[in-house]
Design an enzyme around this catalytic site. Structure first.
Site, PDB file in Angstrom:
ATOM      1  N   HIS A 180      38.589  49.767  43.223  1.00 29.55           N
ATOM      2  CA  HIS A 180      38.694  48.477  44.201  1.00 29.55           C
ATOM      3  C   HIS A 180      38.232  48.774  45.581  1.00 29.55           C
ATOM      4  O   HIS A 180      38.651  49.746  46.230  1.00 29.55           O
ATOM      5  CB  HIS A 180      40.144  48.382  44.115  1.00 29.55           C
ATOM      6  CG  HIS A 180      40.930  47.904  42.753  1.00 29.55           C
ATOM      7  ND1 HIS A 180      41.171  46.615  42.501  1.00 29.55           N
ATOM      8  CD2 HIS A 180      41.244  48.613  41.995  1.00 29.55           C
ATOM      9  CE1 HIS A 180      41.569  46.872  41.257  1.00 29.55           C
ATOM     10  NE2 HIS A 180      41.943  47.957  41.016  1.00 29.55           N
ATOM     11  N   ASP A 219      36.887  40.276  42.735  1.00 30.16           N
ATOM     12  CA  ASP A 219      38.090  40.316  41.950  1.00 30.16           C
ATOM     13  C   ASP A 219      38.753  39.028  41.514  1.00 30.16           C
ATOM     14  O   ASP A 219      38.662  38.151  42.626  1.00 30.16           O
ATOM     15  CB  ASP A 219      39.215  41.197  42.378  1.00 30.16           C
ATOM     16  CG  ASP A 219      40.278  41.726  41.662  1.00 30.16           C
ATOM     17  OD1 ASP A 219      40.327  42.729  41.261  1.00 30.16           O
ATOM     18  OD2 ASP A 219      41.104  40.739  40.803  1.00 30.16           O
ATOM     19  N   ILE A 220      39.208  38.585  40.367  1.00 35.03           N
ATOM     20  CA  ILE A 220      39.512  37.461  40.057  1.00 35.03           C
ATOM     21  C   ILE A 220      40.871  36.898  40.542  1.00 35.03           C
ATOM     22  O   ILE A 220      41.107  35.935  40.832  1.00 35.03           O
ATOM     23  CB  ILE A 220      39.562  37.026  38.538  1.00 35.03           C
ATOM     24  CG1 ILE A 220      39.384  35.657  38.147  1.00 35.03           C
ATOM     25  CG2 ILE A 220      40.924  37.538  38.023  1.00 35.03           C
ATOM     26  CD1 ILE A 220      39.209  35.471  36.582  1.00 35.03           C
ATOM     27  N   ASN A 227      42.852  52.985  39.907  1.00 29.89           N
ATOM     28  CA  ASN A 227      43.922  53.163  39.237  1.00 29.89           C
ATOM     29  C   ASN A 227      43.767  54.055  37.996  1.00 29.89           C
ATOM     30  O   ASN A 227      42.893  53.396  37.213  1.00 29.89           O
ATOM     31  CB  ASN A 227      44.816  51.926  38.988  1.00 29.89           C
ATOM     32  CG  ASN A 227      45.286  51.215  40.184  1.00 29.89           C
ATOM     33  OD1 ASN A 227      45.854  51.746  41.342  1.00 29.89           O
ATOM     34  ND2 ASN A 227      44.986  49.868  40.356  1.00 29.89           N
ATOM     35  N   HIS A 280      36.804  51.311  37.307  1.00 29.27           N
ATOM     36  CA  HIS A 280      36.638  50.550  38.508  1.00 29.27           C
ATOM     37  C   HIS A 280      37.157  51.209  39.791  1.00 29.27           C
ATOM     38  O   HIS A 280      38.311  51.534  39.809  1.00 29.27           O
ATOM     39  CB  HIS A 280      36.977  48.994  38.137  1.00 29.27           C
ATOM     40  CG  HIS A 280      38.555  48.936  37.719  1.00 29.27           C
ATOM     41  ND1 HIS A 280      38.606  49.138  36.332  1.00 29.27           N
ATOM     42  CD2 HIS A 280      39.244  48.576  38.358  1.00 29.27           C
ATOM     43  CE1 HIS A 280      39.955  48.806  36.129  1.00 29.27           C
ATOM     44  NE2 HIS A 280      40.485  48.492  37.230  1.00 29.27           N
ATOM     45  N   VAL A 322      42.422  47.132  33.036  1.00 29.93           N
ATOM     46  CA  VAL A 322      41.307  47.070  32.374  1.00 29.93           C
ATOM     47  C   VAL A 322      40.364  48.455  32.166  1.00 29.93           C
ATOM     48  O   VAL A 322      40.372  49.163  33.300  1.00 29.93           O
ATOM     49  CB  VAL A 322      40.305  46.251  33.414  1.00 29.93           C
ATOM     50  CG1 VAL A 322      38.948  46.215  32.678  1.00 29.93           C
ATOM     51  CG2 VAL A 322      40.739  44.880  33.548  1.00 29.93           C
TER      52      VAL A 322
END
Ligand code: 5GP
Ligand code: ZN
Length: 114
Positions: free
Chosen positions: A102, A30-31, A87, A100, A96
């Site tokens: 996490h 993750d950025i 989420n 995905h 986004v």
């Protein structure tokens, strides 16, 4: 999907530090990490949200959890505990719209999440 950020990461067009990939699943850092280990595990297939999963995606979701399991061990967070979070929808914090998972660990977690 051409204008999807995570499709871009998967294709290598967008900066993303990929830590794992196979035929169906990609995992990258993750950025903006929220824990010492914060990876995003995504299917190569563009699926916008949890609500968009189809019957045909059942085994893919199993594969994603298998990858989460392996990465938790590889990243050294399995023993102390870790969290896998999806989420779904803007109200839950999804920003986004390529599904995905996490993978978070490396620090104590509180409950409930905010
Ligand atoms: P969401 O809020 O949708 O559940 O999670 C999206 C995650 O994607 C966030 O944790 C955010 O930091 C991460 N993110 C956003 N843009 C990028 C990017 O360009 N590259 C990477 N690696 N992560 C990103
Ligand atoms: Zn996508």
């Amino acid at each position: 999907m051409s204008d999807c950020l995570f499709c871009g990461v998967i294709k290598g067009d967008v900066k993303g530090s990929i830590v794992y990939q196979d035929n169906s699943v990609v995992a990258f850092k993750d950025i903006n990490p929220k824990a010492p280990v914060h990876l995003l595990i995504v299917p190569r297939k563009h699926i916008a949200t949890l609500l968009d999963l189809q019957q045909e995606d059942k085994s893919l979701i199993g594969d994603i959890f298998s990858v989460a399991n392996q990465l938790a061990k590889d990243q050294g967070i399995a023993k102390d505990g870790f969290r896998v979070v999806v989420n779904c929808g803007a109200g839950a914090g999804q920003s986004v719209f390529h599904i995905h998972f996490h993978l978070l660990g490396g620090r104590p977690m509180t409950w409930p999440p905010g």
